[in-house]
Design an enzyme around this catalytic site. Structure first.
Site, PDB file in Angstrom:
ATOM      1  N   ASP A  95       0.879  -1.160   0.000  1.00 33.84           N
ATOM      2  CA  ASP A  95       0.000   0.000   0.000  1.00 33.84           C
ATOM      3  C   ASP A  95       0.920   1.214   0.000  1.00 33.84           C
ATOM      4  O   ASP A  95       2.110   1.126   0.310  1.00 33.84           O
ATOM      5  CB  ASP A  95      -0.953  -0.006   1.201  1.00 33.84           C
TER       6      ASP A  95
HETATM    7  C1  BGC Z   1      -4.982   3.236  -0.158  1.00 34.14           C
HETATM    8  C2  BGC Z   1      -5.022   2.226  -1.266  1.00 34.14           C
HETATM    9  C3  BGC Z   1      -4.826   2.913  -2.581  1.00 34.14           C
HETATM   10  C4  BGC Z   1      -3.511   3.666  -2.560  1.00 34.14           C
HETATM   11  C5  BGC Z   1      -3.198   4.402  -3.844  1.00 34.14           C
HETATM   12  C6  BGC Z   1      -3.731   4.091  -0.229  1.00 34.14           C
HETATM   13  O1  BGC Z   1      -3.801   5.115   0.673  1.00 34.14           O
HETATM   14  O2  BGC Z   1      -5.043   2.599   1.085  1.00 34.14           O
HETATM   15  O3  BGC Z   1      -6.245   1.537  -1.229  1.00 34.14           O
HETATM   16  O4  BGC Z   1      -4.889   1.988  -3.627  1.00 34.14           O
HETATM   17  O5  BGC Z   1      -3.548   4.614  -1.518  1.00 34.14           O
HETATM   18  O6  BGC Z   1      -4.012   5.494  -4.018  1.00 34.14           O
END
Ligand code: BGC
Length: 745
Positions: free
Chosen positions: A244
């Site tokens: 993530d």
């Molecule tokens: C989120 C993810 C997301 C990523 C990219 C993160 O903060 O938890 O679900 O895909 O950001 O935007």
């Protein structure tokens, strides 16, 4: 089992991968395993290895961002189909629609030139207050698994990788960047992992996103237990693990486990943990280059599967976005997702012929939601609100009067409302971003931010209280003067959002007060909601009809009107419990709601309906509940345990009403002579049965031996106890229509 030819191809591919790895320099390999832009990995042009283009998200392909700033690129060609949220999709209980939605998302991602779509989100809903529950499917692992498999398969038919997230147990947004969750092994294996396992083993997901949180002391993106032992060794996953954004904290830990691609919210790409710091460590001999090779292999394997490289490159799917058939599938899903919670006196459907003046009250009638919610936000090609849908349906032949009814403070959407952008800004001010960067366990700054948010909510409350009386008055006057009244309230992405949880389960903006007043003057007011997570409905006994819609995509308004006026017979059922009050939830009982840095999932398996069963609590609307404009009768259950292992069951469902409809039949098992403590009942299978009025269908289902199993911690495997199991066939988890006993040898 792979066919012979497939095995041969795999061997050939692995050889090609090995050759490529040999040709790559350390610098090139390192380029490949971390972000070179906010949503893209590094390419190695010399060897024809392209960058991997990723994009959010779960409700459609997110708009383009600048490479190194969390600012939309401002393109005019990146608006897309807005899909129903996973919570909506799940309440359709329709695996065929899951397949269709996966296809739309995959085709559109490819159409927008993406290789990996950062979806679906499938975390188990542990607490109704979790801000991102709207992005997830259910509190139940079997339902989630059944839907996620076809979803992923059809995303990937488009030669786009699904990135199933957030692995694992990302059960709250409060403190999500560092919260440490103590979870016992059995709960992990029986509740929080099965849907991921199905995603990987049956859905064959090409990629998995490691979550922010820690489990039992280890960050998910650095956990050998999670990534090496469970994901790779036990489940045989050979795809790519993507972190993530900002979830990698330590070069050493991430290098040493199966974390393949580090992505982050920061733009100093060379300083990512798997960039220069890794190179330094390798040079110093602290980390072996083999660790990098393993990551590169996993990335290359995904690229081969996606036909980004290799002999099949020219046959890669082309993709397409904003097709009319995408919108058609989205409308059908929206229709099947809406849940009729209550319908006394046949309050619904409304008969348009009997109405001259329709009053529509409530801010959510006229609100669109696609542009909010954090990384699930999208730039929708269009979004039809319930009010627009009603007006389009009625075609100007009936007067539709609208009043907002209550005040919603306007939160201007700025770049700063994007948590990722805010984190970057705050990095300069030594707050959130700095914390992530410094791998802090401390959370004072975070808590300060949260306190500011709560103070703002209090300020908003005062403003709402001041402005509402006038708005209430208008709404009541309108209601008194109309032939039919529809209230459309609920939540929005100021509540259902990434980065924080709701602080209570109450309807915001004093909606309860307005609903009470409306029901006083018009007891036939149709109460409807758009929202992403359960709310308390203290007035529910007084209302005749209650309809719930999750964020249901671009066609929400059309689907809504079709249900309200009976063009479509509602067939959605809740994929999560709607408690009477938050205090009834297991998480509230633990006193852990809102805890920042350490939580213990003390309730264990007793999450969602498993908790309500065990505690003998009656929720407002139980898991699996949802009404239709017709009625169904169940009968004739027969059970046969084949070879004492698999249980075959047949029964019939009859539509005994006057219109066609679809019934979701649910099969639960209740172990009678269990050797260990087990939930009173657990969902194991379901089917959605479409029936013309008066027609009967036979339903046949097989419960495989695996479905009877529980996880034995000592043996570290799933086992099925011999003995009797009660098989329950229900219209919901509390409305059990048929019962039988199956005996396993
Ligand atoms: C989120 C993810 C997301 C990523 C990219 C993160 O903060 O938890 O679900 O895909 O950001 O935007």
């Amino acid at each position: 089992m792979l066919k012979k030819s497939e095995k041969k191809n795999e061997k050939k591919r692995e050889k090609e991968i090995d050759n490529l790895v040999k040709k790559l320099t350390l610098d090139e390999k390192i380029t490949m395993i971390h972000g070179a832009s906010l949503f893209r990995s590094g390419a190695v042009e010399r060897l024809g290895i392209p960058a991997i283009e990723t994009s959010d998200g779960p409700m459609g392909v997110r708009a383009e961002f600048m490479d190194d700033r969390w600012i939309p690129a401002g393109n005019q060609d990146d608006m897309v189909s807005y899909l129903p949220s996973n919570s909506a999709l799940a309440s359709s209980w329709n695996t065929d629609l899951a397949r269709k939605m996966g296809h739309v998302l995959g085709a559109e991602a490819r159409g927008r030139g993406k290789d990996v779509i950062l979806a679906p989100g499938i975390n188990i809903k542990r607490d109704p207050l979790c801000g991102r529950n709207f992005e997830y499917m259910s509190e139940d692992p079997a339902l989630t698994a059944a839907l996620v498999v076809p979803f992923i398969q059809s995303v990937q038919k488009n030669d786009v990788a699904a990135c199933v997230k957030h692995f694992a147990a990302n059960v709250q947004e409060t403190g999500r960047l560092f919260v440490d969750e103590t979870i016992d092994e059995r709960t992990l294996y029986e509740l929080y992992l099965p849907a991921f396992k199905a995603a990987v083993q049956e859905g064959c997901a090409y990629s998995v996103m490691g979550a922010y949180n820690k489990i039992n002391g280890a960050y998910c993106c650095e956990s050998k237990t999670l990534l090496d032992r469970i994901l790779r060794e036990e489940w045989g996953f050979d795809g790519t693990v993507i972190s993530d954004w900002g979830a990698v904290h330590s070069t050493k830990e991430a290098a040493a486990c199966s974390m393949d691609l580090e992505m982050s919210i920061f733009s100093d790409f060379d300083e990512y943990k798997l960039a220069n710091p890794l190179k330094e460590s390798i040079k110093k001999g602290e980390i072996s280059e083999d660790a990098v090779d393993a990551k590169v292999r996993n990335l290359l394997r995904m690229m081969y599967r996606l036909k980004m490289i290799g002999a099949k490159k020219d046959t890669r799917e082309k993709g397409a976005y904003n097709l009319p058939e995408h919108r058609e599938a989205i409308r059908r899903t929206a229709e099947e997702s809406m849940v009729l919670l209550k319908n006394e006196n046949h309050a619904l459907p409304l008969d348009a012929k009997k109405i001259k003046k329709l009053a529509v009250i409530g801010v959510n009638a006229a609100k669109v939601h696609s542009d909010g919610g954090g990384s699930a936000e999208i730039k929708a090609l269009y979004e039809i609100s319930p009010l627009a849908g009603l007006k389009m349906y009625l075609g100007g032949n009936i007067k539709v009067a609208y009043a907002p009814g209550y005040y919603v403070p306007v939160k201007p959407k700025t770049f700063e409302t994007n948590w990722q952008a805010a984190s970057l800004d705050e990095l300069k001010n030594n707050t959130v971003g700095q914390m992530v960067r410094n791998e802090l366990g401390e959370n004072e700054e975070h808590i300060k931010g949260e306190q500011e948010r709560l103070t703002q909510i209090e300020r908003d409350k005062a403003e709402i209280h001041e402005k509402n009386p006038e708005l209430f008055k208008q709404a009541i006057a309108l209601a008194k003067d109309a032939d039919a009244v529809i209230f459309v309230g609920g939540l929005n992405h100021d509540y259902d959002s990434e980065g924080f949880d709701r602080s209570d389960m109450k309807l915001p903006y004093e909606q309860d007060l307005l609903i009470e007043e409306l029901l006083k003057v018009r007891k036939d007011t149709i109460i409807t909601f758009v929202g992403g997570s359960p709310v308390e409905m203290p007035w529910r006994d007084k209302a005749q009809a209650i309809l719930w819609s999750y964020y249901a995509g671009m066609e929400t308004g059309n689907a809504f009107a079709n249900i309200i006026f009976g063009e479509v017979n509602p067939s959605g059922k809740l994929a999560e419990t709607f408690p009477q009050k938050y205090e009834d939830c297991a998480t509230a009982k633990n006193g852990q709601s809102g805890a920042w840095d350490k939580i213990t999932l003390e309730e264990g398996l007793y999450c969602g309906y498993r908790h309500y069963d065990r505690q003998h609590l009656t929720p407002a609307f139980c898991f699996g509940h949802g009404l239709s404009y017709t009625n169904f009768e169940y009968g004739g259950l027969t059970l046969k345990a084949e070879k004492g292992k698999d249980v075959k069951l047949t029964f019939s469902v009859k539509n005994v009403g006057k219109r066609a409809g679809a019934e979701i039949v649910q099969i639960y098992i209740a172990p009678i002579a269990a050797q260990v403590d087990r939930p009173d009942k657990e969902l194991k299978a379901f089917a959605k049965v479409e029936l013309e009025a008066g027609r009967l269908k036979k339903v046949s289902l097989t419960l495989k031996q695996e479905t009877f199993m529980h996880f034995d911690v000592q043996l570290h495997k799933f086992i099925a106890d011999a003995g009797d199991y009660e098989i329950l066939v229900g219209a919901s988890c509390q409305d059990i229509r048929l019962r039988g006993i199956a005996t396993l040898n």
